[in-house]
Scaffold this motif. Structure first.
Motif, PDB file in Angstrom:
ATOM      1  N   TYR A  15     -15.055  -1.885  25.995  1.00 12.00           N
ATOM      2  CA  TYR A  15     -15.017  -1.849  27.460  1.00 12.00           C
ATOM      3  C   TYR A  15     -13.654  -1.333  27.914  1.00 12.00           C
ATOM      4  O   TYR A  15     -12.635  -2.016  27.768  1.00 12.00           O
ATOM      5  N   ASN A  16     -13.638  -0.115  28.409  1.00 12.29           N
ATOM      6  CA  ASN A  16     -12.440   0.497  29.007  1.00 12.29           C
ATOM      7  C   ASN A  16     -11.207   0.423  28.093  1.00 12.29           C
ATOM      8  O   ASN A  16     -10.147  -0.054  28.499  1.00 12.29           O
ATOM      9  N   THR A  17     -11.365   0.911  26.883  1.00 15.98           N
ATOM     10  CA  THR A  17     -10.224   0.921  25.949  1.00 15.98           C
ATOM     11  C   THR A  17      -9.952   2.338  25.443  1.00 15.98           C
ATOM     12  O   THR A  17      -9.659   2.554  24.269  1.00 15.98           O
ATOM     13  N   GLU A  18     -10.054   3.309  26.332  1.00 16.66           N
ATOM     14  CA  GLU A  18      -9.855   4.702  25.916  1.00 16.66           C
ATOM     15  C   GLU A  18      -8.468   4.945  25.315  1.00 16.66           C
ATOM     16  O   GLU A  18      -8.301   5.849  24.498  1.00 16.66           O
ATOM     17  N   ASP A  19      -7.485   4.126  25.695  1.00 17.52           N
ATOM     18  CA  ASP A  19      -6.122   4.308  25.185  1.00 17.52           C
ATOM     19  C   ASP A  19      -5.970   3.838  23.742  1.00 17.52           C
ATOM     20  O   ASP A  19      -4.991   4.205  23.073  1.00 17.52           O
ATOM     21  N   TYR A  20      -6.912   3.011  23.259  1.00 17.96           N
ATOM     22  CA  TYR A  20      -6.747   2.373  21.947  1.00 17.96           C
ATOM     23  C   TYR A  20      -7.885   2.651  20.968  1.00 17.96           C
ATOM     24  O   TYR A  20      -7.717   2.481  19.755  1.00 17.96           O
ATOM     25  N   ILE A  21      -9.051   3.051  21.476  1.00 24.92           N
ATOM     26  CA  ILE A  21     -10.266   3.053  20.663  1.00 24.92           C
ATOM     27  C   ILE A  21     -10.191   4.017  19.472  1.00 24.92           C
ATOM     28  O   ILE A  21     -10.769   3.757  18.410  1.00 24.92           O
ATOM     29  N   GLN A  22      -9.449   5.092  19.593  1.00 30.31           N
ATOM     30  CA  GLN A  22      -9.387   6.046  18.477  1.00 30.31           C
ATOM     31  C   GLN A  22      -8.671   5.447  17.268  1.00 30.31           C
ATOM     32  O   GLN A  22      -9.103   5.654  16.129  1.00 30.31           O
ATOM     33  N   GLU A  23      -7.607   4.690  17.514  1.00 20.00           N
ATOM     34  CA  GLU A  23      -6.913   4.033  16.405  1.00 20.00           C
ATOM     35  C   GLU A  23      -7.835   3.037  15.719  1.00 20.00           C
ATOM     36  O   GLU A  23      -7.848   2.926  14.488  1.00 20.00           O
ATOM     37  N   CYS A  24      -8.617   2.333  16.517  1.00 18.02           N
ATOM     38  CA  CYS A  24      -9.591   1.377  15.971  1.00 18.02           C
ATOM     39  C   CYS A  24     -10.629   2.101  15.116  1.00 18.02           C
ATOM     40  O   CYS A  24     -10.877   1.740  13.956  1.00 18.02           O
ATOM     41  N   LEU A  25     -11.246   3.151  15.660  1.00 20.52           N
ATOM     42  CA  LEU A  25     -12.313   3.866  14.946  1.00 20.52           C
ATOM     43  C   LEU A  25     -11.804   4.568  13.694  1.00 20.52           C
ATOM     44  O   LEU A  25     -12.499   4.600  12.672  1.00 20.52           O
ATOM     45  N   ASN A  26     -10.609   5.122  13.756  1.00 19.82           N
ATOM     46  CA  ASN A  26     -10.048   5.783  12.576  1.00 19.82           C
ATOM     47  C   ASN A  26      -9.873   4.804  11.411  1.00 19.82           C
ATOM     48  O   ASN A  26     -10.059   5.163  10.248  1.00 19.82           O
ATOM     49  N   SER A  27      -9.534   3.561  11.749  1.00 22.36           N
ATOM     50  CA  SER A  27      -9.364   2.561  10.692  1.00 22.36           C
ATOM     51  C   SER A  27     -10.701   2.130  10.093  1.00 22.36           C
ATOM     52  O   SER A  27     -10.745   1.618   8.971  1.00 22.36           O
ATOM     53  N   ILE A  28     -11.789   2.345  10.819  1.00 24.23           N
ATOM     54  CA  ILE A  28     -13.118   1.958  10.323  1.00 24.23           C
ATOM     55  C   ILE A  28     -13.772   3.095   9.542  1.00 24.23           C
ATOM     56  O   ILE A  28     -14.262   2.904   8.421  1.00 24.23           O
ATOM     57  N   ILE A  29     -13.775   4.307  10.109  1.00 23.07           N
ATOM     58  CA  ILE A  29     -14.497   5.405   9.457  1.00 23.07           C
ATOM     59  C   ILE A  29     -13.811   5.849   8.167  1.00 23.07           C
ATOM     60  O   ILE A  29     -14.453   6.449   7.299  1.00 23.07           O
ATOM     61  N   ASN A  30     -12.522   5.524   8.029  1.00 25.34           N
ATOM     62  CA  ASN A  30     -11.777   5.918   6.823  1.00 25.34           C
ATOM     63  C   ASN A  30     -11.651   4.792   5.800  1.00 25.34           C
ATOM     64  O   ASN A  30     -10.807   4.860   4.894  1.00 25.34           O
ATOM     65  N   GLN A  31     -12.507   3.792   5.905  1.00 26.20           N
ATOM     66  CA  GLN A  31     -12.486   2.705   4.946  1.00 26.20           C
ATOM     67  C   GLN A  31     -12.800   3.195   3.538  1.00 26.20           C
ATOM     68  O   GLN A  31     -13.644   4.074   3.335  1.00 26.20           O
ATOM     69  N   SER A  32     -12.142   2.597   2.539  1.00 24.49           N
ATOM     70  CA  SER A  32     -12.406   2.957   1.142  1.00 24.49           C
ATOM     71  C   SER A  32     -13.818   2.527   0.722  1.00 24.49           C
ATOM     72  O   SER A  32     -14.395   3.111  -0.207  1.00 24.49           O
ATOM     73  N   LEU A  33     -14.383   1.525   1.378  1.00 27.43           N
ATOM     74  CA  LEU A  33     -15.794   1.161   1.184  1.00 27.43           C
ATOM     75  C   LEU A  33     -16.605   1.983   2.185  1.00 27.43           C
ATOM     76  O   LEU A  33     -16.549   1.739   3.392  1.00 27.43           O
ATOM     77  N   SER A  34     -17.342   2.943   1.691  1.00 27.40           N
ATOM     78  CA  SER A  34     -18.014   3.885   2.603  1.00 27.40           C
ATOM     79  C   SER A  34     -19.394   3.409   3.044  1.00 27.40           C
ATOM     80  O   SER A  34     -19.887   3.834   4.098  1.00 27.40           O
ATOM     81  N   ASN A  35     -20.030   2.530   2.242  1.00 24.71           N
ATOM     82  CA  ASN A  35     -21.396   2.108   2.564  1.00 24.71           C
ATOM     83  C   ASN A  35     -21.388   1.013   3.632  1.00 24.71           C
ATOM     84  O   ASN A  35     -21.660  -0.154   3.364  1.00 24.71           O
ATOM     85  N   ILE A  36     -21.057   1.429   4.845  1.00 27.49           N
ATOM     86  CA  ILE A  36     -21.028   0.517   5.986  1.00 27.49           C
ATOM     87  C   ILE A  36     -21.786   1.162   7.143  1.00 27.49           C
ATOM     88  O   ILE A  36     -21.969   2.386   7.173  1.00 27.49           O
ATOM     89  N   GLU A  37     -22.265   0.322   8.058  1.00 32.53           N
ATOM     90  CA  GLU A  37     -22.778   0.855   9.324  1.00 32.53           C
ATOM     91  C   GLU A  37     -21.817   0.415  10.424  1.00 32.53           C
ATOM     92  O   GLU A  37     -21.211  -0.672  10.350  1.00 32.53           O
ATOM     93  N   ILE A  38     -21.669   1.258  11.436  1.00 29.73           N
ATOM     94  CA  ILE A  38     -20.701   1.021  12.508  1.00 29.73           C
ATOM     95  C   ILE A  38     -21.468   0.990  13.822  1.00 29.73           C
ATOM     96  O   ILE A  38     -22.012   2.015  14.270  1.00 29.73           O
ATOM     97  N   ILE A  39     -21.551  -0.204  14.424  1.00 26.94           N
ATOM     98  CA  ILE A  39     -22.311  -0.375  15.663  1.00 26.94           C
ATOM     99  C   ILE A  39     -21.325  -0.520  16.825  1.00 26.94           C
ATOM    100  O   ILE A  39     -20.589  -1.506  16.918  1.00 26.94           O
ATOM    101  N   LEU A  40     -21.303   0.487  17.684  1.00 27.83           N
ATOM    102  CA  LEU A  40     -20.398   0.512  18.822  1.00 27.83           C
ATOM    103  C   LEU A  40     -21.187   0.197  20.086  1.00 27.83           C
ATOM    104  O   LEU A  40     -22.141   0.905  20.426  1.00 27.83           O
ATOM    105  N   VAL A  41     -20.813  -0.885  20.774  1.00 31.33           N
ATOM    106  CA  VAL A  41     -21.525  -1.282  21.982  1.00 31.33           C
ATOM    107  C   VAL A  41     -20.663  -0.928  23.188  1.00 31.33           C
ATOM    108  O   VAL A  41     -19.647  -1.578  23.461  1.00 31.33           O
ATOM    109  N   ASN A  42     -21.068   0.127  23.897  1.00 33.33           N
ATOM    110  CA  ASN A  42     -20.364   0.484  25.125  1.00 33.33           C
ATOM    111  C   ASN A  42     -20.839  -0.432  26.244  1.00 33.33           C
ATOM    112  O   ASN A  42     -21.950  -0.295  26.750  1.00 33.33           O
TER     113      ASN A  42
END
Length: 370
Positions: A15-42
């Motif tokens: 919710y309204n975190t455009e200033d921070y969300i990219q740092e958050c997502l980069n830390s998730i999509i680049n995880q060494s464990l790749s077999n994950i699902e990422i559920i983003l609730v806008n």
């Protein structure tokens, strides 16, 4: 993406975190464990958050976006859980981030020890510093603990976040856990319920969750909005629910819970009382007084058992005496000299107490609080 069932469902309410969300997502999509699902609730964002989420989803097929009206984090998380397919659940706030090898290490640890939940380390950060907060220094020791429970390790009470946990989905479903909808501090109650039901809780201190302190006054997080009436009432509501939960589980847990409330939850509210509205000030006095009465009814009729600091004890005595005026002065002076060394702070507060001719009143509260 691997077509097998994901090992971890990572849930991020946004919710309204455009200033921070990219740092958050980069830390998730680049995880060494790749077999994950990422559920983003806008959750009804009105800034550019959704556009950022959609851009990431175009590049990573593991990302699923749920778009909904703004109804709060609890509803967003509950909805995401109902759509999740992972063996484990993880929650990340959209202004925070996590170590890049976190899920690989925590997943392997949970599997090795057959844990219902694994807790991992939390570091607070702002633009200048990163540090381990006092509550997590108590609840997350430096050494790993392969398996414990709330009875054997009651300091877990001090970790009331849902975000630094890997939770077995079958365990979650078995007990029908759910975030308290329509309330702030939904994490606190869920964490307590998890602890009370888990047979095996692992503690793994070798990876970090990074919890941001927002410095933008117009965009503070829930835990920073301490002068908001709903914020206060929801915290009291949740803390009372947790009291009932720990009382039912094991009355020995109440001492740890009460100390956390007195030493942390209430003090951070009291220390902002001079910034609160007059109506909220009266509500704070009345509701904390009721909480203190419950503590006394439990047999804890001497606050000294909780090892509170002297000024905190005097603040609570001012509440018991319904002396709002004096409480506000105590808070003012303790905050005024907050950055000073302890002995200098004590001297300066004492000097102001004498100057303001409050000495007799303070002495009376001190004697009553002993």
């Amino acid at each position: 993406m691997n077509n097998s069932k994901p090992l971890v469902s990572v849930i991020v309410p946004v919710y309204n975190t455009e200033d921070y969300i990219q740092e958050c997502l980069n830390s998730i999509i680049n995880q060494s464990l790749s077999n994950i699902e990422i559920i983003l609730v806008n959750d009804g964002s009105t800034d550019g958050s959704l556009e950022i989420l959609e851009d990431y989803a175009k590049k990573d097929t593991r990302i699923k976006i749920i778009n909904k009206d703004n109804e709060g984090q609890a509803i967003a998380k509950n909805l995401a859980i109902s759509k999740s397919n992972g063996k484990y659940l993880s929650f990340i706030d959209s202004d925070d981030y996590i170590d890049l090898n976190a899920y690989e290490k925590i997943y392997n640890y949970a599997e090795s020890n057959n844990n219902d939940i694994v807790l991992f380390n939390v570091l607070r950060f702002n633009k200048k510093n990163t540090w381990k907060g006092r509550l997590h220094r108590i609840s997350i020791p430096n050494e790993n603990i392969p398996s414990t429970n709330i009875i054997n390790f009651p300091n877990l009470v001090y970790d009331s976040s849902a975000s630094n946990k890997l939770i077995k989905k079958s365990f979650w479903d078995n007990y029908c856990f759910k975030f308290e909808e329509g309330r702030f501090y939904e994490d606190l109650l869920v964490a307590a319920r998890l602890y009370c039901c888990a047979d095996s809780i692992g503690i793994f201190s070798n990876v970090n969750y990074y919890w941001r302190i927002r410095e933008n006054q117009a965009n503070k997080s829930t835990t920073q909005k301490l002068t908001d009436t709903k914020n206060f009432n929801d915290r009291i509501f949740i803390l009372n629910k947790i009291t009932d939960l720990y009382r039912e589980k094991n009355e020995n847990l109440l001492k740890y819970h009460y100390k956390k409330c007195l030493d942390h939850d209430f003090i951070i509210i009291l220390n902002k009382i001079n910034e609160s509205s007059q109506d909220l000030q009266c509500e704070i006095i009345n509701k904390i007084n009721l909480f203190l009465e419950d503590i006394f009814l439990e047999g804890y009729d001497d606050l000294n058992i909780f090892n509170l600091g002297i000024f905190d004890k005097i603040k609570y005595q001012a509440i018991i005496d319904n002396n709002l005026k004096l409480l506000k002065k105590l808070v003012y002076y303790s905050e005024k000299y907050n950055e000073k060394k302890l002995y200098i702070k004590m001297f300066l507060i004492f000097k102001d107490i004498i100057k303001e001719k409050m000495f007799i009143e303070i002495l009376k509260l001190y004697i009553e609080s002993r």
